[in-house]
Design a protein around this motif. Structure first.
Motif, PDB file in Angstrom:
ATOM      1  N   CYS A   1       0.798  -1.229   0.000  1.00  0.00           N
ATOM      2  CA  CYS A   1       0.000   0.000   0.000  1.00  0.00           C
ATOM      3  C   CYS A   1       0.832   1.281   0.000  1.00  0.00           C
ATOM      4  N   LEU A   2       2.149   1.189   0.164  1.00  0.00           N
ATOM      5  CA  LEU A   2       2.954   2.408   0.243  1.00  0.00           C
ATOM      6  C   LEU A   2       2.830   3.239  -1.032  1.00  0.00           C
ATOM      7  N   ARG A   3       2.598   4.539  -0.821  1.00  0.00           N
ATOM      8  CA  ARG A   3       2.450   5.501  -1.916  1.00  0.00           C
ATOM      9  C   ARG A   3       1.271   5.163  -2.829  1.00  0.00           C
ATOM     10  N   LYS A   4       0.264   4.504  -2.266  1.00  0.00           N
ATOM     11  CA  LYS A   4      -0.936   4.160  -3.030  1.00  0.00           C
ATOM     12  C   LYS A   4      -2.184   4.719  -2.352  1.00  0.00           C
ATOM     13  N   ARG A   5      -3.225   4.892  -3.160  1.00  0.00           N
ATOM     14  CA  ARG A   5      -4.514   5.288  -2.616  1.00  0.00           C
ATOM     15  C   ARG A   5      -5.142   4.092  -1.915  1.00  0.00           C
ATOM     16  N   ILE A   6      -5.727   4.346  -0.748  1.00  0.00           N
ATOM     17  CA  ILE A   6      -6.344   3.295   0.036  1.00  0.00           C
ATOM     18  C   ILE A   6      -7.701   3.779   0.538  1.00  0.00           C
ATOM     19  N   MET A   7      -8.494   2.853   1.011  1.00  0.00           N
ATOM     20  CA  MET A   7      -9.721   3.171   1.722  1.00  0.00           C
ATOM     21  C   MET A   7      -9.524   2.752   3.173  1.00  0.00           C
ATOM     22  N   VAL A   8      -9.717   3.685   4.074  1.00  0.00           N
ATOM     23  CA  VAL A   8      -9.526   3.440   5.504  1.00  0.00           C
ATOM     24  C   VAL A   8     -10.867   3.148   6.158  1.00  0.00           C
ATOM     25  N   SER A   9     -10.897   2.103   6.965  1.00  0.00           N
ATOM     26  CA  SER A   9     -12.053   1.828   7.821  1.00  0.00           C
ATOM     27  C   SER A   9     -11.557   1.881   9.259  1.00  0.00           C
ATOM     28  N   SER A  10     -11.996   2.900   9.985  1.00  0.00           N
ATOM     29  CA  SER A  10     -11.486   3.130  11.335  1.00  0.00           C
ATOM     30  C   SER A  10     -12.644   3.490  12.255  1.00  0.00           C
ATOM     31  N   PRO A  11     -12.372   3.627  13.567  1.00  0.00           N
ATOM     32  CA  PRO A  11     -13.430   4.071  14.481  1.00  0.00           C
ATOM     33  C   PRO A  11     -14.017   5.423  14.093  1.00  0.00           C
ATOM     34  N   GLN A  12     -13.270   6.203  13.305  1.00  0.00           N
ATOM     35  CA  GLN A  12     -13.760   7.518  12.865  1.00  0.00           C
ATOM     36  C   GLN A  12     -14.581   7.444  11.581  1.00  0.00           C
ATOM     37  N   GLY A  13     -14.716   6.257  11.013  1.00  0.00           N
ATOM     38  CA  GLY A  13     -15.510   6.095   9.802  1.00  0.00           C
ATOM     39  C   GLY A  13     -14.681   5.574   8.648  1.00  0.00           C
ATOM     40  N   GLN A  14     -15.262   5.637   7.465  1.00  0.00           N
ATOM     41  CA  GLN A  14     -14.612   5.150   6.253  1.00  0.00           C
ATOM     42  C   GLN A  14     -14.287   6.326   5.344  1.00  0.00           C
ATOM     43  N   TYR A  15     -13.061   6.377   4.844  1.00  0.00           N
ATOM     44  CA  TYR A  15     -12.668   7.519   4.015  1.00  0.00           C
ATOM     45  C   TYR A  15     -11.442   7.155   3.169  1.00  0.00           C
ATOM     46  N   PRO A  16     -11.270   7.810   2.019  1.00  0.00           N
ATOM     47  CA  PRO A  16     -10.094   7.560   1.184  1.00  0.00           C
ATOM     48  C   PRO A  16      -8.875   8.307   1.724  1.00  0.00           C
ATOM     49  N   ALA A  17      -7.699   7.779   1.442  1.00  0.00           N
ATOM     50  CA  ALA A  17      -6.460   8.408   1.885  1.00  0.00           C
ATOM     51  C   ALA A  17      -5.319   7.871   1.024  1.00  0.00           C
ATOM     52  N   THR A  18      -4.134   8.398   1.272  1.00  0.00           N
ATOM     53  CA  THR A  18      -2.925   7.892   0.644  1.00  0.00           C
ATOM     54  C   THR A  18      -1.980   7.411   1.730  1.00  0.00           C
ATOM     55  N   CYS A  19      -1.432   6.222   1.560  1.00  0.00           N
ATOM     56  CA  CYS A  19      -0.487   5.665   2.519  1.00  0.00           C
ATOM     57  C   CYS A  19       0.908   6.195   2.191  1.00  0.00           C
ATOM     58  N   VAL A  20       1.576   6.775   3.186  1.00  0.00           N
ATOM     59  CA  VAL A  20       2.874   7.383   2.901  1.00  0.00           C
ATOM     60  C   VAL A  20       4.033   6.767   3.682  1.00  0.00           C
ATOM     61  N   ASP A  21       3.774   6.127   4.821  1.00  0.00           N
ATOM     62  CA  ASP A  21       4.907   5.577   5.574  1.00  0.00           C
ATOM     63  C   ASP A  21       4.410   4.699   6.708  1.00  0.00           C
ATOM     64  N   LEU A  22       5.362   4.142   7.429  1.00  0.00           N
ATOM     65  CA  LEU A  22       5.118   3.313   8.600  1.00  0.00           C
ATOM     66  C   LEU A  22       5.910   3.905   9.756  1.00  0.00           C
ATOM     67  N   THR A  23       5.283   4.039  10.928  1.00  0.00           N
ATOM     68  CA  THR A  23       5.998   4.577  12.082  1.00  0.00           C
ATOM     69  C   THR A  23       6.868   3.493  12.725  1.00  0.00           C
ATOM     70  N   ASP A  24       7.707   3.903  13.663  1.00  0.00           N
ATOM     71  CA  ASP A  24       8.569   2.953  14.361  1.00  0.00           C
ATOM     72  C   ASP A  24       7.774   1.989  15.230  1.00  0.00           C
ATOM     73  N   GLU A  25       6.518   2.316  15.512  1.00  0.00           N
ATOM     74  CA  GLU A  25       5.653   1.423  16.293  1.00  0.00           C
ATOM     75  C   GLU A  25       4.797   0.533  15.396  1.00  0.00           C
ATOM     76  N   GLY A  26       4.959   0.656  14.083  1.00  0.00           N
ATOM     77  CA  GLY A  26       4.201  -0.169  13.157  1.00  0.00           C
ATOM     78  C   GLY A  26       2.861   0.401  12.760  1.00  0.00           C
ATOM     79  N   ASN A  27       2.610   1.657  13.101  1.00  0.00           N
ATOM     80  CA  ASN A  27       1.371   2.306  12.691  1.00  0.00           C
ATOM     81  C   ASN A  27       1.527   2.924  11.306  1.00  0.00           C
ATOM     82  N   LEU A  28       0.400   3.204  10.666  1.00  0.00           N
ATOM     83  CA  LEU A  28       0.412   3.678   9.292  1.00  0.00           C
ATOM     84  C   LEU A  28       0.310   5.201   9.243  1.00  0.00           C
ATOM     85  N   VAL A  29       1.195   5.817   8.480  1.00  0.00           N
ATOM     86  CA  VAL A  29       1.124   7.261   8.254  1.00  0.00           C
ATOM     87  C   VAL A  29       0.342   7.491   6.963  1.00  0.00           C
ATOM     88  N   ILE A  30      -0.730   8.272   7.053  1.00  0.00           N
ATOM     89  CA  ILE A  30      -1.599   8.492   5.899  1.00  0.00           C
ATOM     90  C   ILE A  30      -1.861   9.985   5.715  1.00  0.00           C
TER      91      ILE A  30
END
Length: 264
Positions: A216-245
């Protein structure tokens, strides 16, 4: 090639010092993770429970992981990690990288990782991971952690039409399949060095290995989270393994929970 899942066959291929040195193989369980929680949490680090089939295999968010007999590898590893809570999530990354390395080594194929716990081949999920931890009241470190791994060697789409567009197996990519014993040992052989590095406070190389396999890096994605569903772009991974969007408003955020789809 005969595919007998036995402790002897697995041990023959092991190069670990702890992981897999004690094994139990059951003909059928509801879920290897469930059984470990109920029966084997006090086992020494590295104990592995495997099953020929799971009747109630589980994935993240309470989803079912279809686990028919003879079609896949289903196992759970007991760990006693001396790690703070925020580092426990990196066990998921170790698992995903270890599955990929094992398939690369055993099959000569190059799977990709869909953040955070799925391994994909040509757009189909071929493996899933479920990590769970047990904490004493007030404890900041787990009493034990469980790494559950399921790998589809073959997947019968006619038997599970509701998953035909989602799931696949290693057989779809190559007609050269390792035995389940070889694959189990290969995953454990890959896992232990990454785990030892994590315990030693070294995770930079792990994060690089995970990033290099992300789909998914540098690609358009669809996020499903507690805040709802929305489009985004994935840009990186944090040192804790979380996704930077970056969301559609151009705001950069860190995704710590939820899931993504690379297919919009």
């Amino acid at each position: 090639m005969e595919d007998r899942l036995t402790a002897e066959a697995i041990t023959r291929h092991l190069h670990t010092t702890r992981l897999g040195r004690k094994l139990l193989i059951e003909p059928s369980v509801d879920s290897t993770n469930t059984q470990v929680k109920q029966r084997f949490g006090n086992e020494d680090e590295g104990f592995v429970l495997l099953a020929e089939e799971q009747t109630a295999g589980r994935g993240r968010l309470g989803r079912q992981f279809v686990s028919p007999a003879g079609s896949g590898l289903y196992m759970s590893i007991v760990l006693h990690p001396d790690l703070p809570l925020e580092r426990i999530s990196l066990l998921m990354l170790i698992s995903a990288v270890s599955i990929c390395e094992a398939l690369e080594h055993q099959c000569g194929i190059w799977p990709k990782i869909k953040w955070v716990n799925d391994v994909f081949l040509r757009g189909y999920k071929c493996a899933g991971i479920l990590t769970e931890s047990s904490f004493s009241t007030g404890g900041s470190k787990p009493d034990f952690s469980i790494v559950g791994i399921g790998v589809n060697l073959k997947f019968d789409r006619e038997a599970y039409p509701e998953l035909a567009d989602i799931a696949g197996g290693i057989w779809d990519e190559t007609h050269h399949l390792p035995t389940r014993a070889q694959l189990a040992a290969s995953i454990l052989n890959a896992f232990e060095p990454w785990y030892d590095k994590l315990l030693a406070g070294e995770s930079k190389e792990l994060l690089q290995a995970y990033r290099s396999r992300m789909n998914c890096l540098r690609k358009r994605i669809m996020v499903s989270s507690p805040q709802g569903q929305y489009p985004a772009t994935c840009v990186d991974l944090t040192d804790e393994g979380n996704l930077v969007i970056i969301d559609q408003n151009g705001t950069q955020t860190i995704l710590r929970a939820g899931e993504i789809s690379v297919r919009l």
